[in-house]
Design a protein around this motif. Structure first.
Motif, PDB file in Angstrom:
ATOM      1  N   PRO A  69      -2.082  -1.740  12.106  1.00  0.00           N
ATOM      2  CA  PRO A  69      -2.596  -1.559  13.462  1.00  0.00           C
ATOM      3  C   PRO A  69      -3.847  -2.392  13.754  1.00  0.00           C
ATOM      4  O   PRO A  69      -4.202  -2.587  14.909  1.00  0.00           O
ATOM      5  CB  PRO A  69      -2.926  -0.064  13.512  1.00  0.00           C
ATOM      6  CG  PRO A  69      -3.242   0.287  12.092  1.00  0.00           C
ATOM      7  CD  PRO A  69      -2.346  -0.580  11.248  1.00  0.00           C
ATOM      8  N   GLN A  98       0.250   0.438   7.978  1.00  0.00           N
ATOM      9  CA  GLN A  98       0.701  -0.769   7.296  1.00  0.00           C
ATOM     10  C   GLN A  98       1.633  -0.452   6.129  1.00  0.00           C
ATOM     11  O   GLN A  98       1.449   0.517   5.414  1.00  0.00           O
ATOM     12  CB  GLN A  98      -0.492  -1.594   6.798  1.00  0.00           C
ATOM     13  CG  GLN A  98      -1.399  -0.923   5.795  1.00  0.00           C
ATOM     14  CD  GLN A  98      -2.550  -0.179   6.452  1.00  0.00           C
ATOM     15  OE1 GLN A  98      -2.588  -0.025   7.678  1.00  0.00           O
ATOM     16  NE2 GLN A  98      -3.499   0.280   5.656  1.00  0.00           N
ATOM     17  N   GLY A 135       3.358  -3.324  10.428  1.00  0.00           N
ATOM     18  CA  GLY A 135       2.828  -2.008  10.750  1.00  0.00           C
ATOM     19  C   GLY A 135       1.319  -1.915  10.743  1.00  0.00           C
ATOM     20  O   GLY A 135       0.767  -0.843  10.999  1.00  0.00           O
ATOM     21  N   THR A 171      12.725   1.754   5.149  1.00  0.00           N
ATOM     22  CA  THR A 171      12.572   0.536   5.954  1.00  0.00           C
ATOM     23  C   THR A 171      13.135  -0.667   5.221  1.00  0.00           C
ATOM     24  O   THR A 171      13.799  -1.526   5.822  1.00  0.00           O
ATOM     25  CB  THR A 171      11.093   0.323   6.313  1.00  0.00           C
ATOM     26  OG1 THR A 171      10.611   1.472   7.023  1.00  0.00           O
ATOM     27  CG2 THR A 171      10.925  -0.917   7.175  1.00  0.00           C
ATOM     28  N   LYS A 213       1.525  -6.294  17.721  1.00  0.00           N
ATOM     29  CA  LYS A 213       2.012  -5.022  18.272  1.00  0.00           C
ATOM     30  C   LYS A 213       3.517  -4.873  18.059  1.00  0.00           C
ATOM     31  O   LYS A 213       4.017  -3.763  17.856  1.00  0.00           O
ATOM     32  CB  LYS A 213       1.666  -4.937  19.760  1.00  0.00           C
ATOM     33  CG  LYS A 213       0.177  -4.763  20.032  1.00  0.00           C
ATOM     34  CD  LYS A 213      -0.104  -4.598  21.512  1.00  0.00           C
ATOM     35  CE  LYS A 213      -1.594  -4.387  21.760  1.00  0.00           C
ATOM     36  NZ  LYS A 213      -1.916  -4.242  23.201  1.00  0.00           N
ATOM     37  N   ASN A 214       4.236  -5.975  18.127  1.00  0.00           N
ATOM     38  CA  ASN A 214       5.684  -5.943  17.929  1.00  0.00           C
ATOM     39  C   ASN A 214       5.947  -5.990  16.427  1.00  0.00           C
ATOM     40  O   ASN A 214       5.983  -7.067  15.820  1.00  0.00           O
ATOM     41  CB  ASN A 214       6.344  -7.120  18.639  1.00  0.00           C
ATOM     42  CG  ASN A 214       7.855  -7.067  18.539  1.00  0.00           C
ATOM     43  OD1 ASN A 214       8.433  -6.023  18.202  1.00  0.00           O
ATOM     44  ND2 ASN A 214       8.512  -8.179  18.807  1.00  0.00           N
ATOM     45  N   THR A 215       6.125  -4.828  15.818  1.00  0.00           N
ATOM     46  CA  THR A 215       6.226  -4.755  14.357  1.00  0.00           C
ATOM     47  C   THR A 215       7.117  -3.587  13.957  1.00  0.00           C
ATOM     48  O   THR A 215       7.700  -2.912  14.808  1.00  0.00           O
ATOM     49  CB  THR A 215       4.814  -4.621  13.746  1.00  0.00           C
ATOM     50  OG1 THR A 215       4.898  -4.708  12.324  1.00  0.00           O
ATOM     51  CG2 THR A 215       4.150  -3.313  14.151  1.00  0.00           C
ATOM     52  N   LEU A 216       7.227  -3.348  12.658  1.00  0.00           N
ATOM     53  CA  LEU A 216       8.027  -2.230  12.161  1.00  0.00           C
ATOM     54  C   LEU A 216       7.297  -0.915  12.409  1.00  0.00           C
ATOM     55  O   LEU A 216       6.089  -0.823  12.212  1.00  0.00           O
ATOM     56  CB  LEU A 216       8.284  -2.399  10.659  1.00  0.00           C
ATOM     57  CG  LEU A 216       9.059  -3.644  10.223  1.00  0.00           C
ATOM     58  CD1 LEU A 216       9.118  -3.722   8.702  1.00  0.00           C
ATOM     59  CD2 LEU A 216      10.465  -3.641  10.808  1.00  0.00           C
ATOM     60  N   SER A 217       8.039   0.101  12.827  1.00  0.00           N
ATOM     61  CA  SER A 217       7.419   1.398  13.071  1.00  0.00           C
ATOM     62  C   SER A 217       7.302   2.161  11.762  1.00  0.00           C
ATOM     63  O   SER A 217       8.198   2.120  10.910  1.00  0.00           O
ATOM     64  CB  SER A 217       8.245   2.211  14.079  1.00  0.00           C
ATOM     65  OG  SER A 217       9.554   2.416  13.593  1.00  0.00           O
ATOM     66  N   GLY A 218       6.171   2.830  11.591  1.00  0.00           N
ATOM     67  CA  GLY A 218       5.930   3.596  10.373  1.00  0.00           C
ATOM     68  C   GLY A 218       4.654   4.399  10.499  1.00  0.00           C
ATOM     69  O   GLY A 218       4.249   4.767  11.604  1.00  0.00           O
ATOM     70  N   ASN A 219       4.017   4.640   9.370  1.00  0.00           N
ATOM     71  CA  ASN A 219       2.763   5.401   9.362  1.00  0.00           C
ATOM     72  C   ASN A 219       1.574   4.498   9.057  1.00  0.00           C
ATOM     73  O   ASN A 219       0.715   4.810   8.248  1.00  0.00           O
ATOM     74  CB  ASN A 219       2.831   6.514   8.305  1.00  0.00           C
ATOM     75  CG  ASN A 219       3.962   7.485   8.571  1.00  0.00           C
ATOM     76  OD1 ASN A 219       4.253   7.805   9.725  1.00  0.00           O
ATOM     77  ND2 ASN A 219       4.623   7.936   7.518  1.00  0.00           N
TER      78      ASN A 219
END
Length: 304
Positions: A254, A267, A252, A298, A259-265
Motif C-alpha cells: 500500500p 504486501q 499489494g 494467490t 493501486k492496481n495490484t493483487l488483493s490481499g492483506n
C-alpha cells in the motif's frame, strides 16, 4: 493537571492567500506527522495569535503568528497480553516465531498494545532492560509475515545483534512482485534514507545508509513474478523500496506499490528462512516456514 511541554515551534505566516492551519503546519513541520498535528490542535496545543484553536481547518492570513506546543509523551511500556503466537523453536536463550500479517512487532505511540512483544511477555520472561522492545534484535513490517528471532537474555541479545551487524546470519524472503525479469538473479545496491517528499516513506537517497538486497527469480507469470530475496543489510522497508526502485514493486504494497495490484492483506512479502549461530552452543540453527494461506492461494491463482 499542568501540561508538560517538551518543545515548541514558533511560526509566522506571511503569504497573501489564506491557507488551512493543518495544511500549513504539515508543510512546515516535517518532523511531525499529520495525525500528531491534528491531535495537537484538538488538545489546545496550537495557538494562533496567542489564542488556542480547535479546528484543523482554521484559515491563516498574512501576519498570523502560530505556536505549536509538543506535549511530553507518556512513557510506553510493554505489558504481557494473552495473544496466541506461533512458536517455531524455543530454548532458554532464544525464541523463533512465525509472525502473522497484521501484527506489529513492538509497542510504539500509534500501537501501544496487541504486539508481538506483548504476546511474548505473556508466554515467557525476557531478561532485558528495554521496556518497549525487550529481546527484539530485528523487525519485520506489520503486514510482512514470517520468521523472527528473539533474545531471552543479554548473552543471546549481544550475540544475535553482533551476527546481524557482521552479516553472518541468514534472512531470506519470498515476494510476489509486479512485472517480469530478463535476468534470473540480481543484486540491488542503493543507499536508503527517509523520503524528502513523504516522511512516512523510505527512499533511495544520496548519502543514505548502505543497503544491499540479492534476488533470484523463482517463477514468472503474466504481469507478476515470484522472487526469493536475501538481505545483506537490514534497513527499514529495504526490500520494498529496493524493488520499487528497480521497477518491480511488491504486489499489494500500500505504500510503495501501484493501486492496481493483487488483493490481499498488504504486501505479498514473507520472511521464509532464518539462520543464525546459537549464542550459547555455537551451533548453526536454520528454520523455514511456508507463507500464509492468502500468499499460497494467490500463487495458485497466478499459476492457473
Amino acid at each position: 493537571m499542568r501540561k508538560i511541554i517538551s518543545k515548541s515551534y514558533n511560526l509566522e505566516y506571511n503569504e497573501t492567500k489564506k491557507v488551512r492551519l493543518d495544511s500549513y503546519l504539515n508543510e512546515q513541520l516535517t518532523d511531525l506527522t499529520r495525525s500528531q498535528l491534528q491531535k495537537f490542535i484538538k488538545e489546545d496545543n496550537v495557538l494562533v495569535n496567542s489564542q488556542t484553536v480547535k479546528k484543523t481547518g482554521t484559515k491563516l492570513t498574512a501576519g498570523d503568528k502560530i505556536i505549536v506546543n509538543v506535549p511530553e509523551e507518556e512513557p510506553i511500556k510493554a505489558i504481557p497480553e494473552n495473544i496466541p503466537i506461533d512458536i517455531i523453536y524455543e530454548d532458554k536463550d532464544v525464541i523463533v516465531v512465525n509472525k502473522p500479517q497484521g501484527m506489529v512487532v513492538h509497542p510504539a505511540a500509534g500501537h501501544p498494545d496487541k504486539t508481538l512483544v506483548n504476546a511474548i511477555l505473556y508466554h515467557c520472561k525476557i531478561n532485558d532492560d528495554d521496556v518497549i522492545r525487550p529481546g527484539i534484535v530485528h523487525r519485520i513490517d506489520k503486514d510482512t509475515s514470517g520468521l523472527l528471532m528473539i533474545a531471552k537474555n543479554d548473552l543471546a541479545k549481544q550475540s544475535l545483534m553482533k551476527q546481524l551487524k557482521e552479516k553472518s546470519n541468514l534472512r531470506e524472503y519470498l515476494a510476489i512482485v509486479h512485472g517480469n525479469f530478463k535476468e534470473k538473479t540480481g543484486k540491488i545496491t542503493a543507499p536508503l534514507g527517509r523520503s524528502k517528499t513523504d516522511r512516512k516513506k523510505q527512499a533511495v537517497v544520496e548519502n543514505g545508509r548502505h543497503a544491499v538486497t540479492h534476488f533470484t527469480v523463482l517463477e514468472q507469470f503474466e504481469n507478476y513474478s515470484l522472487l526469493k530475496l536475501k538481505l545483506e543489510t537490514g534497513r527499514t522497508h529495504q526490500i520494498r523500496v529496493h524493488l520499487q526502485y528497480i521497477g518491480h514493486p511488491v504486489a499489494g504494497d500500500p505504500l510503495y506499490g501501484p493501486k492496481n495490484t493483487l488483493s490481499g492483506n498488504g504486501q505479498f512479502l514473507h520472511a521464509q528462512t532464518l539462520g543464525f549461530v546459537h549464542p550459547r552452543t555455537n551451533e548453526w540453527m536454520e528454520f523455514s516456514i511456508d507463507p500464509p494461506k492468502i500468499f499460497q492461494d494467490t500463487l495458485a491463482q497466478l499459476r492457473r
